[in-house]
Design an enzyme around this catalytic site. Structure first.
Site, mmCIF file in Angstrom:
data_model
loop_
_atom_site.group_PDB
_atom_site.id
_atom_site.type_symbol
_atom_site.label_atom_id
_atom_site.label_comp_id
_atom_site.label_asym_id
_atom_site.label_seq_id
_atom_site.Cartn_x
_atom_site.Cartn_y
_atom_site.Cartn_z
ATOM 1 C CE LYS A 61 -8.771 -2.434 5.106
ATOM 2 N NZ LYS A 61 -8.337 -3.587 4.055
ATOM 3 C CG ASP A 92 -3.275 4.033 4.609
ATOM 4 O OD1 ASP A 92 -4.180 3.935 5.381
ATOM 5 O OD2 ASP A 92 -3.218 3.582 3.459
ATOM 6 C CD1 TRP A 129 -2.343 -2.213 1.636
ATOM 7 C CD2 TRP A 129 -3.202 -0.925 -0.294
ATOM 8 N NE1 TRP A 129 -3.336 -2.870 1.076
ATOM 9 C CE2 TRP A 129 -3.800 -1.968 0.000
ATOM 10 C CE3 TRP A 129 -3.294 -0.054 -0.970
ATOM 11 C CZ2 TRP A 129 -4.873 -2.392 -0.761
ATOM 12 C CZ3 TRP A 129 -4.514 -0.226 -2.073
ATOM 13 C CH2 TRP A 129 -5.348 -1.549 -1.722
#
Length: 454
Positions: A271, A247, A164
């Protein structure tokens, strides 16, 4: 005599089939209570939150309309947003006076772009203000000096530790041009071309006065998590330090974080916070008007810098309390209900959830480590994620087939969502907040049992 690997695997397959047939005979379809879902996202949500949401979807608070039918401009919608913002600040213990909570769209991937647009824009505005103070009202001189600063001084820094953060780095290169994007560290260079470690901070190549420094606190695909805030990025006693962007899509709400060390934290809700469809940005207010105003589109054109879509401009969305366009109030409502549940469950707020997360992770990692001849944990022990536990099942020399057997046997027991990301394979147990302690215990027991059976 050692057991023949093929015969052992065939026997295990037969046991799985028998168990599966028995399971289907007695349970034609599994109930929600039968399943512990370890998927990486969207993640499972607390059952009581979903039950409340299902009622709200039909009739919210006796209004005769479902929550998804009410106008996003209504007082009802504003109250839902404001409550969720306040509860998030309360749970993570940061000051709403210093940070703005913004509900965005376009997911974490959209935030890769938004962080570039907004923080580079803030850098340009600061440079423009300083030059105006120095050069007065000579706009041509200011523009010439500003162009030179962009060409010689503008840098954005990226620490790449997994899939990511690599995508975020690549997006910055695409939007700005690679000449403006500095690779501070690439974890693959110290791990045979693969992710699984975090380079020592002494090797990081940070830019001087970067517009920001980005890192992904928890890499969902690779199971790598920063064990603590990087000391090299820590502000000094006066609060001065790098502009840090993180992030936290897959570990937000799971552990205490020093929010004051960050200028921007962003995360998708799907999440630990809620359902797919809403993304959250926690932005230091010093990056918003009246402290900083984003540069105009004409100025950005003259500087050769990208112009952000309005919907990704933090100052526009924040000014409208996240309601510049039609926001999914239903998704914000679910996030708010998750936060209220966390606050009601843990009097010590995020510290209480952190203790549970650590206990669950310890159980699962402990089970894996007890059988080193069967399992191999992928990331280095110093950076193992407590949220995304990535491992391989290496017994019998045929990892792919053994992992298929592992997944089938786990499914029979209601342990689902364990398949690793398509880009890396393997097994991944996403140990998000919605996984109860009993679920982690059940998985740990299965890990032990499978090792003994294989």
């Amino acid at each position: 005599m050692p057991r023949h690997p093929l015969k052992t695997r065939e026997l295990l397959e037969r046991v799985i089939v028998i168990n599966l047939l028995c399971y289907k005979t007695h349970n034609k379809m599994p109930s929600r209570a039968d399943i512990t879902y370890f998927g990486a996202g969207p993640a499972a949500l607390p059952t009581d939150v979903l039950e409340a949401a299902s009622k709200a979807l039909l009739d919210y608070n006796g209004t005769g309309l479902g929550i998804a039918e009410h106008s996003h401009r209504s007082e009802l919608a504003t109250n839902i947003i404001n409550e969720a913002k306040a509860d998030l600040a309360n749970y993570l213990e940061f000051s709403p006076e210093n940070y703005e909570v913004i509900f965005m769209q376009a997911g974490g991937t959209g935030e890769f772009a938004a962080s570039v647009y907004n923080l580079v824009g803030a850098w340009v505005s600061r440079q423009h203000a300083a030059l105006k103070k120095e050069l007065g009202d000579d706009e041509e001189a200011i523009l010439a000096a500003l162009r030179k600063k962009v060409e010689t001084e503008l840098k954005v820094d990226y620490i790449v530790t997994g899939g990511w953060s690599l995508k975020a780095y690549q997006e910055a290169q695409r939007l700005l041009g690679p000449e403006y994007v500095n690779l501070v560290a690439d974890a693959r260079t110290i791990n045979d071309g693969k992710f699984g470690k975090i380079p020592d901070e002494s090797t990081w190549k940070l830019s001087k006065d970067a517009a920001y420094v980005y890192f992904c606190d928890n890499e969902t695909v690779d199971g790598v998590e920063f064990p603590a805030f990087p000391s090299v990025l820590t502000p000094d006693a006066n609060g001065n330090g790098p502009i840090v962007v993180a992030d936290m899509s897959s570990n937000i709400l799971s552990r205490r974080i020093p929010v004051n060390n960050y200028s921007l934290i962003f995360f998708g809700a799907q999440k630990n916070l809620g359902s797919t469809g809403v993304t959250v940005a926690i932005l230091k207010k010093s990056f918003l008007p009246p402290h900083v105003v984003q540069p105009s589109a004409p100025l950005l054109r003259k500087l050769g810098l990208p112009i952000p879509p309005i919907i990704l401009q933090y100052e526009i969305v924040a000014k409208n309390n996240s309601l510049y366009n039609t926001l999914s109030i239903f998704d914000v409502y679910i996030a708010g209900q998750v936060l209220k549940k966390l606050l009601n469950t843990y009097p010590d707020k995020v510290d209480g959830q952190q203790a549970v997360a650590e206990k669950k992770a310890s159980l699962i990692y402990g089970a894996l480590e007890a059988h080193p001849d069967v399992y191999r944990v992928v990331p280095d022990k110093t950076v193992r994620s407590k949220m995304n536990i990535c491992f391989r099942v290496t017994k019998n020399g045929d990892t792919d087939e053994t992992e298929k057997s592992f997944l089938k046997a786990a499914t029979v027991l209601g342990l689902t969502g364990l398949k690793g990301h398509r880009s890396v394979g393997g097994i991944r147990a996403s140990n998000y907040n919605s996984i109860p302690l009993e679920g982690a215990e059940k998985l740990a027991k299965f890990v032990h049992d499978f090792a003994k059976a294989s």
